[in-house]
Design a protein around this motif. Structure first.
Motif, PDB file in Angstrom:
ATOM      1  N   TRP A 160      13.283   0.680  -2.387  1.00 29.25           N
ATOM      2  CA  TRP A 160      12.436  -0.090  -3.301  1.00 29.25           C
ATOM      3  C   TRP A 160      12.093   0.722  -4.545  1.00 29.25           C
ATOM      4  O   TRP A 160      11.035   0.534  -5.161  1.00 29.25           O
ATOM      5  N   GLY A 161      12.993   1.644  -4.907  1.00 31.69           N
ATOM      6  CA  GLY A 161      12.805   2.434  -6.123  1.00 31.69           C
ATOM      7  C   GLY A 161      11.889   3.625  -5.969  1.00 31.69           C
ATOM      8  O   GLY A 161      11.709   4.399  -6.910  1.00 31.69           O
ATOM      9  N   VAL A 162      11.306   3.787  -4.768  1.00 30.95           N
ATOM     10  CA  VAL A 162      10.369   4.905  -4.575  1.00 30.95           C
ATOM     11  C   VAL A 162      10.747   5.736  -3.339  1.00 30.95           C
ATOM     12  O   VAL A 162       9.933   6.490  -2.822  1.00 30.95           O
ATOM     13  N   ARG A 163      11.987   5.546  -2.830  1.00 28.23           N
ATOM     14  CA  ARG A 163      12.486   6.278  -1.654  1.00 28.23           C
ATOM     15  C   ARG A 163      11.615   6.019  -0.416  1.00 28.23           C
ATOM     16  O   ARG A 163      11.299   6.943   0.333  1.00 28.23           O
ATOM     17  N   MET A 164      11.201   4.789  -0.245  1.00 24.45           N
ATOM     18  CA  MET A 164      10.359   4.422   0.897  1.00 24.45           C
ATOM     19  C   MET A 164      11.212   3.770   1.979  1.00 24.45           C
ATOM     20  O   MET A 164      12.032   2.891   1.694  1.00 24.45           O
ATOM     21  N   GLU A 165      11.029   4.203   3.216  1.00 26.11           N
ATOM     22  CA  GLU A 165      11.719   3.582   4.339  1.00 26.11           C
ATOM     23  C   GLU A 165      10.697   2.887   5.219  1.00 26.11           C
ATOM     24  O   GLU A 165       9.868   3.539   5.851  1.00 26.11           O
ATOM     25  N   MET A 166      10.762   1.545   5.214  1.00 23.69           N
ATOM     26  CA  MET A 166       9.821   0.757   6.026  1.00 23.69           C
ATOM     27  C   MET A 166      10.568  -0.180   6.965  1.00 23.69           C
ATOM     28  O   MET A 166      10.267  -0.234   8.152  1.00 23.69           O
ATOM     29  N   PHE A 167      11.530  -0.919   6.426  1.00 25.96           N
ATOM     30  CA  PHE A 167      12.213  -1.932   7.228  1.00 25.96           C
ATOM     31  C   PHE A 167      13.487  -1.411   7.892  1.00 25.96           C
ATOM     32  O   PHE A 167      14.006  -2.045   8.793  1.00 25.96           O
ATOM     33  N   GLY A 168      13.986  -0.290   7.448  1.00 27.69           N
ATOM     34  CA  GLY A 168      15.279   0.185   7.938  1.00 27.69           C
ATOM     35  C   GLY A 168      15.205   1.170   9.082  1.00 27.69           C
ATOM     36  O   GLY A 168      16.174   1.919   9.305  1.00 27.69           O
ATOM     37  N   ILE A 176       0.823  -1.223   0.000  1.00 30.46           N
ATOM     38  CA  ILE A 176       0.000   0.000   0.000  1.00 30.46           C
ATOM     39  C   ILE A 176       0.852   1.266   0.000  1.00 30.46           C
ATOM     40  O   ILE A 176       0.695   2.125  -0.880  1.00 30.46           O
ATOM     41  N   PRO A 177       1.785   1.441   0.945  1.00 31.56           N
ATOM     42  CA  PRO A 177       2.608   2.657   0.874  1.00 31.56           C
ATOM     43  C   PRO A 177       3.508   2.692  -0.347  1.00 31.56           C
ATOM     44  O   PRO A 177       3.804   3.781  -0.863  1.00 31.56           O
ATOM     45  N   TRP A 178       3.947   1.514  -0.835  1.00 30.34           N
ATOM     46  CA  TRP A 178       4.792   1.506  -2.045  1.00 30.34           C
ATOM     47  C   TRP A 178       4.026   2.112  -3.216  1.00 30.34           C
ATOM     48  O   TRP A 178       4.576   2.934  -3.978  1.00 30.34           O
ATOM     49  N   VAL A 179       2.772   1.725  -3.382  1.00 31.65           N
ATOM     50  CA  VAL A 179       1.967   2.265  -4.491  1.00 31.65           C
ATOM     51  C   VAL A 179       1.758   3.775  -4.306  1.00 31.65           C
ATOM     52  O   VAL A 179       1.856   4.549  -5.264  1.00 31.65           O
ATOM     53  N   VAL A 180       1.491   4.180  -3.061  1.00 31.67           N
ATOM     54  CA  VAL A 180       1.274   5.604  -2.780  1.00 31.67           C
ATOM     55  C   VAL A 180       2.510   6.414  -3.144  1.00 31.67           C
ATOM     56  O   VAL A 180       2.427   7.430  -3.850  1.00 31.67           O
ATOM     57  N   PHE A 181       3.674   5.961  -2.693  1.00 36.98           N
ATOM     58  CA  PHE A 181       4.908   6.707  -2.964  1.00 36.98           C
ATOM     59  C   PHE A 181       5.278   6.651  -4.440  1.00 36.98           C
ATOM     60  O   PHE A 181       5.883   7.587  -4.976  1.00 36.98           O
ATOM     61  N   ASN A 233      10.775   8.840   2.377  1.00 36.68           N
ATOM     62  CA  ASN A 233       9.505   8.854   3.109  1.00 36.68           C
ATOM     63  C   ASN A 233       9.429   7.632   4.017  1.00 36.68           C
ATOM     64  O   ASN A 233       9.616   6.507   3.563  1.00 36.68           O
ATOM     65  N   THR A 234       9.133   7.872   5.264  1.00 33.61           N
ATOM     66  CA  THR A 234       9.059   6.788   6.235  1.00 33.61           C
ATOM     67  C   THR A 234       7.611   6.355   6.428  1.00 33.61           C
ATOM     68  O   THR A 234       6.710   7.188   6.528  1.00 33.61           O
ATOM     69  N   THR A 235       7.411   5.044   6.455  1.00 32.27           N
ATOM     70  CA  THR A 235       6.091   4.500   6.752  1.00 32.27           C
ATOM     71  C   THR A 235       6.185   3.591   7.969  1.00 32.27           C
ATOM     72  O   THR A 235       7.194   2.895   8.156  1.00 32.27           O
ATOM     73  N   GLY A 236       5.162   3.617   8.781  1.00 39.37           N
ATOM     74  CA  GLY A 236       5.145   2.764   9.972  1.00 39.37           C
ATOM     75  C   GLY A 236       4.465   1.430   9.734  1.00 39.37           C
ATOM     76  O   GLY A 236       4.079   0.753  10.688  1.00 39.37           O
ATOM     77  N   SER A 237       4.355   1.026   8.482  1.00 35.59           N
ATOM     78  CA  SER A 237       3.637  -0.212   8.165  1.00 35.59           C
ATOM     79  C   SER A 237       4.274  -1.443   8.781  1.00 35.59           C
ATOM     80  O   SER A 237       3.612  -2.467   8.945  1.00 35.59           O
ATOM     81  N   LEU A 247       3.881  -6.578  14.290  1.00 37.43           N
ATOM     82  CA  LEU A 247       3.812  -6.655  15.754  1.00 37.43           C
ATOM     83  C   LEU A 247       2.396  -7.002  16.200  1.00 37.43           C
ATOM     84  O   LEU A 247       2.199  -7.800  17.125  1.00 37.43           O
ATOM     85  N   GLY A 248       1.399  -6.406  15.538  1.00 37.44           N
ATOM     86  CA  GLY A 248       0.019  -6.705  15.881  1.00 37.44           C
ATOM     87  C   GLY A 248      -0.331  -8.155  15.614  1.00 37.44           C
ATOM     88  O   GLY A 248      -1.005  -8.809  16.426  1.00 37.44           O
ATOM     89  N   VAL A 249       0.143  -8.691  14.486  1.00 38.42           N
ATOM     90  CA  VAL A 249      -0.137 -10.092  14.162  1.00 38.42           C
ATOM     91  C   VAL A 249       0.531 -11.015  15.173  1.00 38.42           C
ATOM     92  O   VAL A 249      -0.046 -12.016  15.604  1.00 38.42           O
ATOM     93  N   THR A 250       1.751 -10.662  15.563  1.00 37.07           N
ATOM     94  CA  THR A 250       2.480 -11.490  16.534  1.00 37.07           C
ATOM     95  C   THR A 250       1.748 -11.527  17.869  1.00 37.07           C
ATOM     96  O   THR A 250       1.577 -12.593  18.473  1.00 37.07           O
ATOM     97  N   MET A 251       1.314 -10.358  18.335  1.00 35.58           N
ATOM     98  CA  MET A 251       0.597 -10.329  19.613  1.00 35.58           C
ATOM     99  C   MET A 251      -0.703 -11.121  19.533  1.00 35.58           C
ATOM    100  O   MET A 251      -1.050 -11.865  20.474  1.00 35.58           O
ATOM    101  N   ALA A 252      -1.407 -11.015  18.429  1.00 37.74           N
ATOM    102  CA  ALA A 252      -2.672 -11.733  18.279  1.00 37.74           C
ATOM    103  C   ALA A 252      -2.460 -13.242  18.349  1.00 37.74           C
ATOM    104  O   ALA A 252      -3.264 -13.969  18.961  1.00 37.74           O
TER     105      ALA A 252
END
Length: 230
Positions: A116-124, A33-38, A47-51, A56-61
């Motif tokens: 990822w070619g769109v200047r997105m920071e998610m995992f770093g 989703i954020p990749w397409v947006v960016f 651009n940083t995303t908190g995705s 973490l939510g899946v792990t807790m569940a």
């Protein structure tokens, strides 16, 4: 004991879609989703995303479900509380190790592909605070462990005291956190708190602190579940 835990752990691994497939699927959606947006806005700056927090939510569940749903089922099969808990911790350790390594590898790929070619920071995100790759890897493991252990603790509290226990735990957390914030504000300690995070070696707040809280939650989960009834 380990052999027994391995046998009992199949109670969790048989539900592999919940353990593996769903977390990966949700992580992929959270990435896409954020990749397409960016990509659509043709970002010129990072651009940083908190995705990434979705995992973490899946792990807790999963670990909440392990205590509130799988635990009664296991006891019905004649599994002891100790064996069930050991098996759950064993599965959790494997899942945390695999997920941490995956996130770390994705962070490396993200860094070498200009986001990822769109200047997105998610995992770093850990790289924003430290350049040490081992500390970055350990940060993923520490926070995933923290979330998993808190999930086990909350599940154990529900299993023993039901909704009243969850409300009591939530209220106690709010009171302690609120009183701590009031005390720090009253004494005007916020600059010292900020300085501590800035001056302390990164490994302390990023790894040691969440790992310590995770261990405390794990001990609390065992102490609580050992007297719980299905």
């Amino acid at each position: 004991m380990i052999a027994r835990a391995l046998n009992v752990s199949r109670i969790h691994t048989v539900a592999w879609p919940l353990l593996i497939a769903w977390p990966l699927a949700i992580l992929f959606v959270a990435f896409a989703i954020p990749w397409v947006v960016f990509a659509l806005i043709d970002a010129t700056e990072s651009n940083t995303t908190g995705s990434i927090y979705s995992i973490l939510g899946v792990t807790m569940a999963f670990y909440l479900g392990a205590m509130t749903q799988t635990f009664p089922f296991a006891l019905g099969l004649g599994v002891t509380r100790r064996d069930f808990f050991n098996a759950t911790v064993l599965v959790g350790a494997g899942q945390v190790a695999a997920a941490s390594l995956l996130l770390w590898v994705l962070a490396v790929i993200e860094d070498h592909t200009d986001g990822w070619g769109v200047r997105m920071e998610m995992f770093g995100l850990p790289a924003d605070f430290t350049g040490n790759p081992l500390t970055q890897l350990a940060t993923y493991a520490a926070f995933l462990s923290l979330v998993a252990c808190v999930g086990l603790l909350l599940g154990a509290v529900y299993q023993r005291w039901r909704v009243t226990g969850i409300y009591t735990a939530g209220t106690a957390f709010l009171l302690v956190g609120g009183l701590a914030a009031i005390l720090v504000s009253w004494q005007r300690w916020w600059p010292e708190v900020g300085s501590w995070f800035a001056d302390t070696p990164r490994v302390v707040p990023m790894v040691a602190l969440p790992a310590t809280v995770a261990l405390a939650a794990l001990i609390g989960a065992w102490t609580t579940i050992r007297r719980a009834t299905p």
